[in-house]
Design an enzyme around this catalytic site. Sequence first.
Site, mmCIF file in Angstrom:
data_model
loop_
_atom_site.group_PDB
_atom_site.id
_atom_site.type_symbol
_atom_site.label_atom_id
_atom_site.label_comp_id
_atom_site.label_asym_id
_atom_site.label_seq_id
_atom_site.Cartn_x
_atom_site.Cartn_y
_atom_site.Cartn_z
ATOM 1 N N ASP A 140 0.692 -5.460 11.053
ATOM 2 C CA ASP A 140 2.045 -5.708 10.566
ATOM 3 C C ASP A 140 2.393 -4.687 9.493
ATOM 4 O OD1 ASP A 140 0.905 -8.707 8.869
ATOM 5 O OD2 ASP A 140 0.783 -6.624 8.234
ATOM 6 N N ASP B 18 4.517 -3.745 6.032
ATOM 7 C CA ASP B 18 5.210 -4.243 4.848
ATOM 8 C C ASP B 18 5.920 -3.084 4.168
ATOM 9 O OD1 ASP B 18 4.246 -6.932 5.066
ATOM 10 O OD2 ASP B 18 2.283 -6.162 4.478
ATOM 11 N N ASP C 289 -3.409 -6.506 -5.111
ATOM 12 C CA ASP C 289 -4.760 -7.020 -5.368
ATOM 13 C C ASP C 289 -5.827 -5.928 -5.456
ATOM 14 O OD1 ASP C 289 -4.421 -6.606 -2.635
ATOM 15 O OD2 ASP C 289 -4.974 -8.646 -2.039
HETATM 16 P P1 ATP Z 1 -3.598 -7.736 6.586
HETATM 17 O O1 ATP Z 1 -2.143 -7.735 6.941
HETATM 18 O O2 ATP Z 1 -4.450 -6.806 7.369
HETATM 19 O O3 ATP Z 1 -4.153 -9.098 6.495
HETATM 20 P P2 ATP Z 1 -2.636 -6.818 4.047
HETATM 21 O O4 ATP Z 1 -3.324 -6.074 2.956
HETATM 22 O O5 ATP Z 1 -1.452 -6.158 4.672
HETATM 23 O O6 ATP Z 1 -3.731 -7.158 5.108
HETATM 24 P P3 ATP Z 1 -0.862 -8.943 3.467
HETATM 25 O O7 ATP Z 1 -1.188 -10.365 3.204
HETATM 26 O O8 ATP Z 1 -0.084 -8.582 4.669
HETATM 27 O O9 ATP Z 1 -2.250 -8.203 3.474
HETATM 28 O O10 ATP Z 1 -0.155 -8.383 2.157
HETATM 29 C C1 ATP Z 1 0.445 -7.097 2.073
HETATM 30 C C2 ATP Z 1 0.148 -6.499 0.717
HETATM 31 O O11 ATP Z 1 0.689 -7.321 -0.316
HETATM 32 C C3 ATP Z 1 -1.319 -6.362 0.370
HETATM 33 O O12 ATP Z 1 -1.879 -5.209 0.891
HETATM 34 C C4 ATP Z 1 -1.290 -6.353 -1.138
HETATM 35 O O13 ATP Z 1 -0.888 -5.104 -1.640
HETATM 36 C C5 ATP Z 1 -0.186 -7.355 -1.427
HETATM 37 N N1 ATP Z 1 -0.718 -8.714 -1.554
HETATM 38 C C6 ATP Z 1 -0.767 -9.664 -0.601
HETATM 39 N N2 ATP Z 1 -1.311 -10.792 -1.064
HETATM 40 C C7 ATP Z 1 -1.615 -10.552 -2.349
HETATM 41 C C8 ATP Z 1 -2.181 -11.329 -3.384
HETATM 42 N N3 ATP Z 1 -2.576 -12.579 -3.148
HETATM 43 N N4 ATP Z 1 -2.339 -10.759 -4.595
HETATM 44 C C9 ATP Z 1 -1.909 -9.497 -4.820
HETATM 45 N N5 ATP Z 1 -1.396 -8.721 -3.894
HETATM 46 C C10 ATP Z 1 -1.220 -9.225 -2.669
HETATM 47 MG MG MG Z 2 -0.177 -6.982 6.112
#
Ligand code: ATP
Ligand code: MG
Length: 465
Positions: free
Chosen positions: A83, A85, A171
């Site tokens: 996905d 963002d 994070d």
């Molecule tokens: P994936 O989509 O592969 O699970 P992701 O890193 O994209 O991993 P998401 O949950 O889609 O995770 O979140 C997008 C981004 O938002 C993260 O990469 C991070 O920068 C930020 N983020 C998400 N959740 C948190 C959190 N709990 N604390 C801090 N930052 C967060």
């Molecule tokens: Mg993501």
Amino acid sequence: MPRRGCYYTAPFSDLKRVLYLKISGIQKASEPRIIPRPSHNVSRADISKSALKVLYRLNKAGYQAFLVGGCVRDALLGLHPKDFDVATNAHPDEVRALFSNCRLIGRRFRLAHVRFGREVIEVATFRGAAAPADGNGNGNGFDSDVAHDEQGRILRDNVYGTVEEDVWRRDFTCNALYYNIADFSIWDYVGGMDDIRARRLVLIGDPVKRLREDPVRMLRAVRFAAKLDFTIDHAAALAIAETRTLLRNVPPARLFDEFLKMFQLGHAQRTFELLRAHRLFELLFPETAEHLDRDENFLRFVERALASTDERVAHGQAVTPMFLIGVFLWAPVTRFAEELREQGQVSDVESLAVAAREITLMQQSRIALPRRFTAPMCDMLAMQPRFEVRRGRRALGFLEHRRFRAAYDFMMLRAEVGEVDRETADFWTAVQTQNQEQRLQTFELSAAKKRRRRKPRRRRSAGQA
Ligand code: ATP
Ligand code: MG
């Protein structure tokens, strides 16, 4: 896992990495290290068309527009992002004004969702740097819309800011890389490129404080370590050890979402190992953890289930959370059923069903398991003794039960660890390929009996309906 490494020039110095300003509790990044397009491997071909549309339109309207988070990280690692963002300085209302296919969602974090058919592009406005000055929500004047609980957990966060403030809200360093649509460069404020190259998960800022703000980050650490084959940095591991019990304060509904990501995306086995190594599993599934510690057979059973879940995901087969949850709860349920039988409280037949319901209720106080999963799961567990009966009409009818397939898969797993004998397992495997005539023989039924007409059901009176 493909391992096309990221490449870039001019390593980020450690000095620069820790160089950020602390002004009255506000963390601000220093200048980013900008990695120009020729020096990194994120290509527009890796990015979904919809995400590109959103980025370009924001940019054309005069806003900053970046891809950020997992998609940049995964693309750098040569994985296929699942996905996309987007982060921007446009406020949610301004985003909505640009896209007719946009909806604003979320209270904790206000976000814009731009929909293209089934694909949703999440657009977040940069978050401002409004860290709590003293960890209890008494901030610095900027955090009127940031709320924390008494442990420092962020409850709400709607202060908007700039990209150099936004970076500190993220994070891990590997999740804080910004891909700029204006010139296809990557902006790195925190040394994320180096950490990706070294395959390590490093928490941004003070690790203990960051885990207190949001204990789910511990689970995210484990999930990313499992998925990306990264190591959890030493400081982060120490911080997990220090703050892990705060996971108990996380709302059960959020833990269910995280459970799905940890166990349904193809890395369940490794995630489980890491959760146990960091003593987090016992906080999510306390009853299960107790049994795992003293029952090696149960551990093997769980490990087999996790391995087969990962295999199914790898082959594109469907997985349902109810199966794995049933596996996790199996030992506690059978033990509790035994106790109920010993106490003579319920009949032998009912004991498993009652125990399954009770243990599920206990588990739900930790992780909110929706009823659409727990109801079939309880059936699947309670039906296990039916595999012991191999003759008669009821046994034959079992094959037609709508939960038969799940119960059968579960029984086969039990057979793999010697809990069900081979002969029984083979019997139920073979009988599924038989025709009706063969089945009548197998279940020792005569054809005549089979055709016996049922007594017509008595009609219910209106009062019973
Ligand atoms: P994936 O989509 O592969 O699970 P992701 O890193 O994209 O991993 P998401 O949950 O889609 O995770 O979140 C997008 C981004 O938002 C993260 O990469 C991070 O920068 C930020 N983020 C998400 N959740 C948190 C959190 N709990 N604390 C801090 N930052 C967060
Ligand atoms: Mg993501």
